[in-house]
Design a protein around this motif. Sequence first.
Motif, PDB file in Angstrom:
ATOM      1  N   TRP A 193       0.309  -1.095   0.166  1.00  0.00           N
ATOM      2  CA  TRP A 193      -0.265   0.089   0.052  1.00  0.00           C
ATOM      3  C   TRP A 193       1.459   1.687   0.109  1.00  0.00           C
ATOM      4  CZ3 TRP A 193      -1.312   4.914   2.599  1.00  0.00           C
ATOM      5  CH2 TRP A 193      -2.406   4.756   2.329  1.00  0.00           C
ATOM      6  N   TRP A 194       0.868   2.098  -0.819  1.00  0.00           N
ATOM      7  CA  TRP A 194       1.863   3.290  -1.218  1.00  0.00           C
ATOM      8  C   TRP A 194       0.769   4.420  -1.464  1.00  0.00           C
ATOM      9  CZ3 TRP A 194       6.398   3.475  -0.380  1.00  0.00           C
ATOM     10  CH2 TRP A 194       6.969   4.637  -0.643  1.00  0.00           C
ATOM     11  N   GLY A 195       0.588   5.363  -0.112  1.00  0.00           N
ATOM     12  CA  GLY A 195       0.214   6.666  -0.300  1.00  0.00           C
ATOM     13  C   GLY A 195       0.797   7.641  -0.499  1.00  0.00           C
ATOM     14  N   LYS A 196       0.115   8.841  -1.487  1.00  0.00           N
ATOM     15  CA  LYS A 196       0.577   9.998  -1.992  1.00  0.00           C
ATOM     16  C   LYS A 196       0.643  11.019  -0.599  1.00  0.00           C
ATOM     17  CE  LYS A 196      -1.438  12.470  -4.493  1.00  0.00           C
ATOM     18  NZ  LYS A 196      -0.939  14.207  -4.140  1.00  0.00           N
ATOM     19  N   ARG A 197       1.266  12.380   0.035  1.00  0.00           N
ATOM     20  CA  ARG A 197       0.801  12.773   1.346  1.00  0.00           C
ATOM     21  C   ARG A 197      -0.164  13.931   0.439  1.00  0.00           C
ATOM     22  NH1 ARG A 197       3.607  12.601   5.711  1.00  0.00           N
ATOM     23  NH2 ARG A 197       3.082  15.044   5.752  1.00  0.00           N
ATOM     24  N   VAL A 198      -1.275  14.506   1.301  1.00  0.00           N
ATOM     25  CA  VAL A 198      -2.011  15.024   1.096  1.00  0.00           C
ATOM     26  C   VAL A 198      -1.464  16.467   0.520  1.00  0.00           C
ATOM     27  CG1 VAL A 198      -3.656  17.059   2.150  1.00  0.00           C
ATOM     28  CG2 VAL A 198      -3.566  14.750   2.933  1.00  0.00           C
ATOM     29  N   ARG A 199      -1.865  17.014  -0.651  1.00  0.00           N
ATOM     30  CA  ARG A 199      -0.986  17.923  -1.479  1.00  0.00           C
ATOM     31  C   ARG A 199      -0.014  17.944  -2.030  1.00  0.00           C
ATOM     32  NH1 ARG A 199      -4.691  20.039   1.725  1.00  0.00           N
ATOM     33  NH2 ARG A 199      -2.877  20.474   3.828  1.00  0.00           N
ATOM     34  N   GLU A 200       0.946  17.210  -1.710  1.00  0.00           N
ATOM     35  CA  GLU A 200       3.034  17.046  -2.239  1.00  0.00           C
ATOM     36  C   GLU A 200       2.226  16.098  -3.597  1.00  0.00           C
ATOM     37  OE1 GLU A 200       4.376  16.343   1.085  1.00  0.00           O
ATOM     38  OE2 GLU A 200       3.797  17.576   2.496  1.00  0.00           O
ATOM     39  N   HIS A 201       4.235  16.021  -4.086  1.00  0.00           N
ATOM     40  CA  HIS A 201       4.675  14.846  -4.898  1.00  0.00           C
ATOM     41  C   HIS A 201       5.138  14.075  -4.438  1.00  0.00           C
ATOM     42  CE1 HIS A 201       2.257  17.047  -8.458  1.00  0.00           C
ATOM     43  NE2 HIS A 201       2.602  17.733  -7.326  1.00  0.00           N
ATOM     44  N   SER A 202       4.941  13.644  -2.703  1.00  0.00           N
ATOM     45  CA  SER A 202       5.142  12.586  -1.973  1.00  0.00           C
ATOM     46  C   SER A 202       5.004  11.191  -1.322  1.00  0.00           C
ATOM     47  CB  SER A 202       7.015  12.921  -0.875  1.00  0.00           C
ATOM     48  OG  SER A 202       5.931  13.890  -0.025  1.00  0.00           O
ATOM     49  N   TRP A 203       5.123  10.307  -1.710  1.00  0.00           N
ATOM     50  CA  TRP A 203       4.700   8.912  -1.720  1.00  0.00           C
ATOM     51  C   TRP A 203       5.016   7.837  -0.541  1.00  0.00           C
ATOM     52  CZ3 TRP A 203       0.344   6.998  -4.770  1.00  0.00           C
ATOM     53  CH2 TRP A 203       0.337   7.452  -5.955  1.00  0.00           C
ATOM     54  N   GLU A 211      -4.748   6.700   9.880  1.00  0.00           N
ATOM     55  CA  GLU A 211      -4.450   7.286   8.264  1.00  0.00           C
ATOM     56  C   GLU A 211      -5.341   6.617   7.329  1.00  0.00           C
ATOM     57  OE1 GLU A 211      -0.116   7.304   8.023  1.00  0.00           O
ATOM     58  OE2 GLU A 211      -0.022   8.426   9.619  1.00  0.00           O
ATOM     59  N   ILE A 212      -4.975   5.377   7.689  1.00  0.00           N
ATOM     60  CA  ILE A 212      -6.239   4.804   5.939  1.00  0.00           C
ATOM     61  C   ILE A 212      -7.068   4.294   6.727  1.00  0.00           C
ATOM     62  CG2 ILE A 212      -3.932   4.732   5.471  1.00  0.00           C
ATOM     63  CD1 ILE A 212      -3.926   1.338   5.495  1.00  0.00           C
ATOM     64  N   GLY A 213      -8.427   3.812   7.649  1.00  0.00           N
ATOM     65  CA  GLY A 213      -9.019   3.508   7.626  1.00  0.00           C
ATOM     66  C   GLY A 213      -9.181   2.230   8.095  1.00  0.00           C
ATOM     67  N   GLU A 263     -12.785  -0.850   2.077  1.00  0.00           N
ATOM     68  CA  GLU A 263     -12.918  -0.818   3.408  1.00  0.00           C
ATOM     69  C   GLU A 263     -11.605   0.578   3.238  1.00  0.00           C
ATOM     70  OE1 GLU A 263     -14.759  -1.588   5.538  1.00  0.00           O
ATOM     71  OE2 GLU A 263     -15.511  -3.898   4.478  1.00  0.00           O
ATOM     72  N   VAL A 264     -10.481   0.713   2.972  1.00  0.00           N
ATOM     73  CA  VAL A 264      -9.658   1.352   3.178  1.00  0.00           C
ATOM     74  C   VAL A 264     -10.401   3.401   3.227  1.00  0.00           C
ATOM     75  CG1 VAL A 264      -8.285   3.009   1.782  1.00  0.00           C
ATOM     76  CG2 VAL A 264      -8.018   0.696   1.909  1.00  0.00           C
ATOM     77  N   ASN A 265     -10.756   3.868   4.181  1.00  0.00           N
ATOM     78  CA  ASN A 265     -10.750   5.037   4.213  1.00  0.00           C
ATOM     79  C   ASN A 265      -9.877   6.431   4.864  1.00  0.00           C
ATOM     80  OD1 ASN A 265     -12.617   7.553   4.740  1.00  0.00           O
ATOM     81  ND2 ASN A 265     -14.108   6.168   6.347  1.00  0.00           N
ATOM     82  N   ASP A 313      -4.034  12.119   0.116  1.00  0.00           N
ATOM     83  CA  ASP A 313      -4.918  12.286  -0.852  1.00  0.00           C
ATOM     84  C   ASP A 313      -5.403  11.007  -1.324  1.00  0.00           C
ATOM     85  OD1 ASP A 313      -3.438  13.000  -2.650  1.00  0.00           O
ATOM     86  OD2 ASP A 313      -3.051  14.924  -2.016  1.00  0.00           O
ATOM     87  N   ALA A 314      -4.245   9.853  -2.095  1.00  0.00           N
ATOM     88  CA  ALA A 314      -4.167   9.060  -2.845  1.00  0.00           C
ATOM     89  C   ALA A 314      -4.110   7.401  -2.414  1.00  0.00           C
ATOM     90  CB  ALA A 314      -3.822   9.631  -3.917  1.00  0.00           C
ATOM     91  N   TRP A 315      -4.159   6.663  -3.267  1.00  0.00           N
ATOM     92  CA  TRP A 315      -3.525   5.397  -2.819  1.00  0.00           C
ATOM     93  C   TRP A 315      -3.465   4.985  -3.904  1.00  0.00           C
ATOM     94  CZ3 TRP A 315      -5.748   0.085  -2.644  1.00  0.00           C
ATOM     95  CH2 TRP A 315      -6.435   0.474  -2.216  1.00  0.00           C
TER      96      TRP A 315
END
Length: 207
Positions: free
Chosen positions: A23-33, A57-59, A110-112, A122-124
Amino acid sequence: MLDREGFRPNVGIILLNAQNEVWWGKRVREHSWQFPQGGIKYGETPEQAMYRELEEEIGLRQEHVKIVGRTRDWLRYEVPDHFIKREIRGHYRGQKQIWFLLRMVARDNEVNLRLTDHPEFDAWRWHDYWVPLDVVIEFKRDVYQRALQELSRFLSWPAHAGQERRHTPRYLRQPHPQRGQQATAQTVPAEPQRAAEQQMVLVPGKR
């Protein structure tokens, strides 16, 4: 809560699906994961902190995952001074982390990411286990590499994967011919990056 050396106790989470993708998450309003992570509160065990951070963090809750393994000891990274609040400079040095490897046993829906008022992502998306470290903020890269390497011993790989692909990070090996020519972690051009972002799960209302 800092230890005597100025490191804050913390947990990191590597979450797997059935295909050993992470699972790879993109930080809010950033281009880093990055992977989910967070501090251990006073009185918490690392495992208790891990379940709390997982939900915040991911519900996902405890029943949505199974623990596959964890790092034997703390993995540390130092935070550059310009990322540290002025009032704690000279006291705070960085994070020391216990990393958990989890298997997700729930459905993707189920991810929230918006369970709290201050979401981290803000994305994953799901990504091959050996994630490209150039999209991780620089001072965390060594810890990510060490965590992935140590926890890879808990995984079972398909017989056809080959010894070299089971144990060698993507950023240290040649691209797999079935996946086409992909950039290494040191040089990720714009087109592969855009292609990756087209596959991610976006959170409505977030940029």
